[in-house]
Design a protein around this motif. Structure first.
Motif, PDB file in Angstrom:
ATOM      1  N   UNK A 141     -12.759   6.703  -8.123  1.00 36.21           N
ATOM      2  CA  UNK A 141     -12.458   7.596  -6.997  1.00 36.21           C
ATOM      3  C   UNK A 141     -11.002   8.041  -7.051  1.00 36.21           C
ATOM      4  N   UNK A 142     -10.664   9.085  -6.308  1.00 38.00           N
ATOM      5  CA  UNK A 142      -9.267   9.528  -6.269  1.00 38.00           C
ATOM      6  C   UNK A 142      -8.358   8.415  -5.756  1.00 38.00           C
ATOM      7  N   UNK A 143      -7.085   8.591  -6.004  1.00 35.86           N
ATOM      8  CA  UNK A 143      -6.108   7.579  -5.587  1.00 35.86           C
ATOM      9  C   UNK A 143      -6.163   7.402  -4.075  1.00 35.86           C
ATOM     10  N   UNK A 144      -6.333   6.158  -3.635  1.00 35.59           N
ATOM     11  CA  UNK A 144      -6.374   5.829  -2.211  1.00 35.59           C
ATOM     12  C   UNK A 144      -4.992   5.325  -1.795  1.00 35.59           C
ATOM     13  N   UNK A 145      -4.384   6.038  -0.857  1.00 33.36           N
ATOM     14  CA  UNK A 145      -3.030   5.690  -0.445  1.00 33.36           C
ATOM     15  C   UNK A 145      -3.009   4.645   0.661  1.00 33.36           C
ATOM     16  N   UNK A 146      -4.171   4.263   1.188  1.00 35.30           N
ATOM     17  CA  UNK A 146      -4.176   3.363   2.341  1.00 35.30           C
ATOM     18  C   UNK A 146      -3.509   2.034   2.011  1.00 35.30           C
ATOM     19  N   UNK A 147      -3.887   1.433   0.871  1.00 35.48           N
ATOM     20  CA  UNK A 147      -3.301   0.141   0.502  1.00 35.48           C
ATOM     21  C   UNK A 147      -1.811   0.270   0.238  1.00 35.48           C
ATOM     22  N   UNK A 168       1.274  -1.581   2.423  1.00 30.76           N
ATOM     23  CA  UNK A 168       2.322  -2.409   1.820  1.00 30.76           C
ATOM     24  C   UNK A 168       3.703  -1.837   2.115  1.00 30.76           C
ATOM     25  N   UNK A 169       3.830  -0.521   2.024  1.00 31.32           N
ATOM     26  CA  UNK A 169       5.124   0.116   2.299  1.00 31.32           C
ATOM     27  C   UNK A 169       5.507  -0.089   3.764  1.00 31.32           C
ATOM     28  N   UNK A 170       4.539   0.105   4.665  1.00 28.59           N
ATOM     29  CA  UNK A 170       4.824  -0.087   6.087  1.00 28.59           C
ATOM     30  C   UNK A 170       5.258  -1.497   6.410  1.00 28.59           C
ATOM     31  N   UNK A 205       6.875  -1.355  -3.798  1.00 29.12           N
ATOM     32  CA  UNK A 205       5.426  -1.333  -4.004  1.00 29.12           C
ATOM     33  C   UNK A 205       5.097  -0.921  -5.434  1.00 29.12           C
ATOM     34  N   UNK A 206       5.765   0.105  -5.927  1.00 28.73           N
ATOM     35  CA  UNK A 206       5.509   0.552  -7.287  1.00 28.73           C
ATOM     36  C   UNK A 206       5.873  -0.532  -8.297  1.00 28.73           C
ATOM     37  N   UNK A 207       6.878  -1.330  -7.982  1.00 27.42           N
ATOM     38  CA  UNK A 207       7.265  -2.409  -8.889  1.00 27.42           C
ATOM     39  C   UNK A 207       6.223  -3.528  -8.876  1.00 27.42           C
ATOM     40  N   UNK A 208       5.697  -3.840  -7.679  1.00 29.13           N
ATOM     41  CA  UNK A 208       4.735  -4.949  -7.571  1.00 29.13           C
ATOM     42  C   UNK A 208       3.343  -4.554  -8.028  1.00 29.13           C
ATOM     43  N   UNK A 209       2.948  -3.279  -7.780  1.00 30.35           N
ATOM     44  CA  UNK A 209       1.575  -2.885  -8.005  1.00 30.35           C
ATOM     45  C   UNK A 209       0.694  -3.444  -6.905  1.00 30.35           C
ATOM     46  N   UNK A 210      -0.598  -3.508  -7.164  1.00 26.58           N
ATOM     47  CA  UNK A 210      -1.522  -4.047  -6.171  1.00 26.58           C
ATOM     48  C   UNK A 210      -2.637  -4.786  -6.885  1.00 26.58           C
ATOM     49  N   UNK A 211      -3.693  -5.061  -6.153  1.00 26.51           N
ATOM     50  CA  UNK A 211      -4.771  -5.878  -6.717  1.00 26.51           C
ATOM     51  C   UNK A 211      -5.494  -5.178  -7.854  1.00 26.51           C
ATOM     52  N   UNK A 212      -5.450  -3.844  -7.883  1.00 25.41           N
ATOM     53  CA  UNK A 212      -6.237  -3.095  -8.861  1.00 25.41           C
ATOM     54  C   UNK A 212      -5.440  -2.635 -10.074  1.00 25.41           C
ATOM     55  N   UNK A 213      -4.125  -2.696 -10.003  1.00 26.67           N
ATOM     56  CA  UNK A 213      -3.347  -2.175 -11.134  1.00 26.67           C
ATOM     57  C   UNK A 213      -2.021  -2.918 -11.240  1.00 26.67           C
ATOM     58  N   UNK A 214      -1.507  -2.959 -12.466  1.00 26.53           N
ATOM     59  CA  UNK A 214      -0.212  -3.584 -12.704  1.00 26.53           C
ATOM     60  C   UNK A 214       0.905  -2.680 -12.202  1.00 26.53           C
ATOM     61  N   UNK A 215       1.990  -3.307 -11.741  1.00 27.67           N
ATOM     62  CA  UNK A 215       3.149  -2.553 -11.301  1.00 27.67           C
ATOM     63  C   UNK A 215       4.170  -2.390 -12.419  1.00 27.67           C
ATOM     64  N   UNK A 216       5.288  -1.757 -12.066  1.00 25.65           N
ATOM     65  CA  UNK A 216       6.317  -1.486 -13.059  1.00 25.65           C
ATOM     66  C   UNK A 216       6.914  -2.775 -13.619  1.00 25.65           C
ATOM     67  N   UNK A 217       7.066  -3.789 -12.785  1.00 21.59           N
ATOM     68  CA  UNK A 217       7.653  -5.046 -13.264  1.00 21.59           C
ATOM     69  C   UNK A 217       6.788  -5.674 -14.355  1.00 21.59           C
ATOM     70  N   UNK A 224       2.724   6.787  10.476  1.00 21.55           N
ATOM     71  CA  UNK A 224       2.667   5.817  11.571  1.00 21.55           C
ATOM     72  C   UNK A 224       1.239   5.704  12.103  1.00 21.55           C
ATOM     73  N   UNK A 225       0.540   6.841  12.188  1.00 19.12           N
ATOM     74  CA  UNK A 225      -0.848   6.796  12.665  1.00 19.12           C
ATOM     75  C   UNK A 225      -1.733   6.037  11.683  1.00 19.12           C
ATOM     76  N   UNK A 226      -1.500   6.270  10.393  1.00 17.63           N
ATOM     77  CA  UNK A 226      -2.295   5.568   9.375  1.00 17.63           C
ATOM     78  C   UNK A 226      -2.048   4.062   9.444  1.00 17.63           C
ATOM     79  N   UNK A 227      -0.780   3.672   9.566  1.00 16.28           N
ATOM     80  CA  UNK A 227      -0.470   2.243   9.688  1.00 16.28           C
ATOM     81  C   UNK A 227      -1.076   1.664  10.954  1.00 16.28           C
ATOM     82  N   UNK A 228      -0.970   2.421  12.050  1.00 23.53           N
ATOM     83  CA  UNK A 228      -1.529   1.946  13.314  1.00 23.53           C
ATOM     84  C   UNK A 228      -3.027   1.728  13.221  1.00 23.53           C
TER      85      UNK A 228
END
Length: 685
Positions: A18-24, A28-30, A46-58, A377-381
């Motif tokens: 699926x397309x990139x999902x910005x919710x996760x 993390x950024x919020x 966030x870009x350095x850490x990555x997330x559960x689905x992909x490796x980050x820059x570090x 802010x609405x998305x985080x809320x």
């Protein structure tokens, strides 16, 4: 018009993903922004850490460093000299054996030859130079010595021309002549290009005659120069990396390559032309290699190209330079060094970065700094409210009142009419029910016109009574909240409640009030980005003053007072406007605080205190306040704070009556960690 199709090169990864999902990413950024990071830094983290689905820059940078270290561990740059030394020792050993076996040789000649072999200089280069005029008795020794010259010639050319080393193995004199002609023509072409006198026909003629030497297939003279300059610069860096003794030996040996000084002259001329045409290449750098697998001169150039590429990738992944963007990462180079999967991860991170910047989640303020936009802010809320709802999913009891009357709002549903209902009919549903009933009973009578309604067919628009409320959420912003890890949960709670009221109960009015040494009203964006400040003082007195002002602004609404704190009041506001601070709490501070709570209670405020921490003094104080105000105390775990505040607000909306001082949910009752439902004592709805 027929719709066209557009094709592009497949870039790896799952084509059905699926397309990139910005919710996760936004969650993390919020979280980091609420912890005190700037949005720009939070996005970078966030870009350095990555997330559960992909490796980050570090992780990508770590793998780049590991590959570079592996190359350094496996290779060293004196491999060519070592190979020369081995061939030299083999030739000398074969010659000594032949001298010992040749009984017909003159003893004086034998002694002279043996003395010459015994006195060879320790330097391989000097030894090869001295033996260049030696008359070998052994044919095996002579062939081995010729291998040294052939090796050096092929190594020298491998530096500049990929694949030349293997192609020239066992080369004839004609092959060597062709190389010399190619180098001469190449230098002439480059010199014409430097003067601006070359034409496309010149390049075409050169490739037509010498194209076999360039399997990479350059399309024009600039691509040819780029390829040659990179390898020549890498060869120069390799030379720079060697010790002075190694470098001197190799240069001396190089003079003897193919037994042709003209070859060295052409190569030196080529290096000069390339440095003039591509001065931006790293001609002065060097690399340090450890012990390990020997590496030839030509092979070393290839490894150095890898190392140069790895260094460039490391800088790109570090993103520490001004204007850095993940679009700067060379995905082709990353795929070469770490594989296609790493390139897909980096490409996805770049897409996330572009999407965050272009989707409106981040915006620049008047000071030029990035901020979370209202959309973000609405998305985080929404995310935080979902989390609170999941924790509230086990709650039993009514959430909202259902009642008739003109002030009720439609829920979007319908229900069967009951005696006393004053809601409007849902005509489509009512008529449909009548038609279905008639069909089920055998159809309509012949000649009948219209639809005959019965009372059982009637459905009414479902509505709910939404009494408006003026909600004051007071959050402790003293430094102890940040010091004890309660800063982010406090902000998450405020954001979840703000999202609930602004989307579900738009008629309610929420005021966010932070109280530290002083109290102040805060917009949700200000509270979310608020940094902890080292200030002594918990001025609940001032916070209650601001809460009453909010209630007075909305006299027709039900006041709801929610207080989140981890400490007793230690400051109050004097009539002069100055702040009085004293610890332990001064009796005057406590009296002023209680007086303002009484004022809110007289206004009919439904009061709930949320106690954080295990301070027994705070517990006793809040229990006393709750009993005085007819309210309650909830002591949730930090993870449950958001659900506790949201649940309390929903419960207050349902009842709209003060809580008593005894029984379930009364003053002084506390709740531990809830788990799947509510804790000790249940929940009052």
């Amino acid at each position: 018009m027929a719709r066209g199709s557009r094709y592009q090169r497949y870039e790896g990864g799952d084509p059905l993903a699926p397309p990139v999902d910005l919710a996760e990413a936004l969650d993390a950024i919020g979280e980091d922004v609420m912890a005190g990071y700037s949005p720009e830094r939070a996005m970078r983290e966030y870009l350095r850490r990555g997330d559960a689905d992909r490796r980050g820059l570090d992780d990508l940078a770590r793998r780049i460093a590991e590959r570079r270290r592996d190359l350094l561990d496996r290779h060293d740059l004196d491999g060519t000299l070592r190979e020369v030394q081995e061939l030299l020792e083999k030739a000398v050993l074969a010659e000594r054996g032949q001298l010992a076996r040749d009984v017909e040789m003159d003893d004086g000649d034998r002694a002279l030859r043996e003395m010459q072999l015994d006195n060879l200089p320790p330097s391989p280069a000097a030894a090869v130079s001295e033996l260049s005029s030696y008359e070998w008795s052994s044919s095996e020794a002579r062939e081995t010595f010729e291998q040294i010259k052939d090796l050096l010639g092929r190594e020298l050319l491998e530096q500049r021309f990929a694949g030349m080393k293997q192609a020239l193995e066992g080369a004839t004199e004609e092959d060597r002549a062709a190389i010399a002609a190619m180098l001469a023509d190449l230098n002439e072409l480059l010199e014409k290009h430097a003067r601006g006198e070359d034409t496309p026909e010149d390049f075409a003629d050169f490739m037509a005659e010498h194209g076999d030497f360039f399997p990479e297939g350059p399309r024009d003279v600039d691509e040819l120069i780029d390829a040659l300059a990179q390898r020549a610069a890498a060869a120069q860096r390799m030379m720079n990396s060697m010790t002075p003794e190694q470098r001197a030996e190799l240069m001396e040996l190089s003079q003897q390559a193919f037994g042709s000084p003209a070859l060295m002259d052409q190569l030196s001329r080529l290096d000069g032309n390339l440095q003039g045409l591509r001065p931006g290449e790293d001609w002065a750098g060097s690399e340090q290699f450890g012990d390990g697998e020997g590496l030839g001169l030509g092979d070393g150039t290839g490894v150095l190209q890898d190392i140069a590429e790895l260094d460039a990738l490391a800088e790109q992944l570090q993103q520490s330079y001004n204007g850095a963007r993940l679009d700067d990462v060379d995905l082709d180079a990353l795929a070469r060094q770490l594989g296609d999967e790493a390139a897909v991860d980096a490409r996805t991170l770049a897409e996330i970065e572009r999407a965050l910047r272009s989707s409106g989640y981040l915006q620049r303020g008047s000071d030029g700094q990035l901020r979370l936009s209202p959309k973000a802010m609405r998305q985080l809320g929404r995310a935080l409210l979902r989390d609170a709802a999941e924790r509230l999913s086990g709650r039993q009891g009514a959430r909202e009142l259902q009642a008739g009357g003109g002030s009720a709002d439609a829920t979007g549903g319908t229900r069967e009419w009951a005696f006393g209902d004053a809601e409007p009919w849902d005509l489509p549903r009512t008529v449909l029910n009548a038609v279905r009933r008639e069909v089920a009973s055998g159809g309509r009578a012949p000649g009948a016109r219209g639809v005959r309604l019965e009372i059982a067919d009637v459905e009414v628009v479902e509505s709910e009574q939404r009494t408006q409320a003026a909600v004051a959420l007071l959050v402790d912003t003293s430094f102890s909240m940040a010091m004890d890890g309660r800063w982010v949960p406090m902000k998450r709670t405020a954001l979840a409640l703000h999202q609930l009221i602004s989307t579900r109960f738009r008629g309610d009015r929420l005021e966010l009030i932070g109280f530290g040494r002083l109290a102040e009203t805060l917009a949700i964006e200000e509270l979310t980005g608020l940094d902890a400040i080292w200030q002594k003082g918990t001025n609940l007195h001032h916070g209650l003053l601001l809460a009453q002002r909010h209630f007075r602004r909305h006299p027709g609404m039900q006041p709801v007072l929610l207080v989140v704190t981890d400490g007793e009041p230690t400051a109050h506001l004097e009539t002069s406007g100055d702040v009085w601070f004293e610890y332990p709490p001064h009796p005057v501070t406590l009296a002023r605080t209680v007086s303002e709570l009484d004022g809110a209670t007289r206004m009919g405020a439904q009061t709930t205190f949320f106690r954080l921490g295990e301070d027994p003094g705070l517990a006793r104080f809040l229990d006393a306040l709750a009993k005085r105000a007819g309210g309650r105390v909830i002591a949730p775990e930090l993870d449950d704070l958001g659900a506790a505040v949201v649940g309390s607000y929903l419960g207050d909306r349902a009842s709209r009556s003060p809580y008593g001082g005894s029984g379930s949910g009364g003053a002084g009752e506390t709740f531990g960690r809830w788990g799947g439902g509510w804790g000790r004592g249940g929940w009052v709805g």
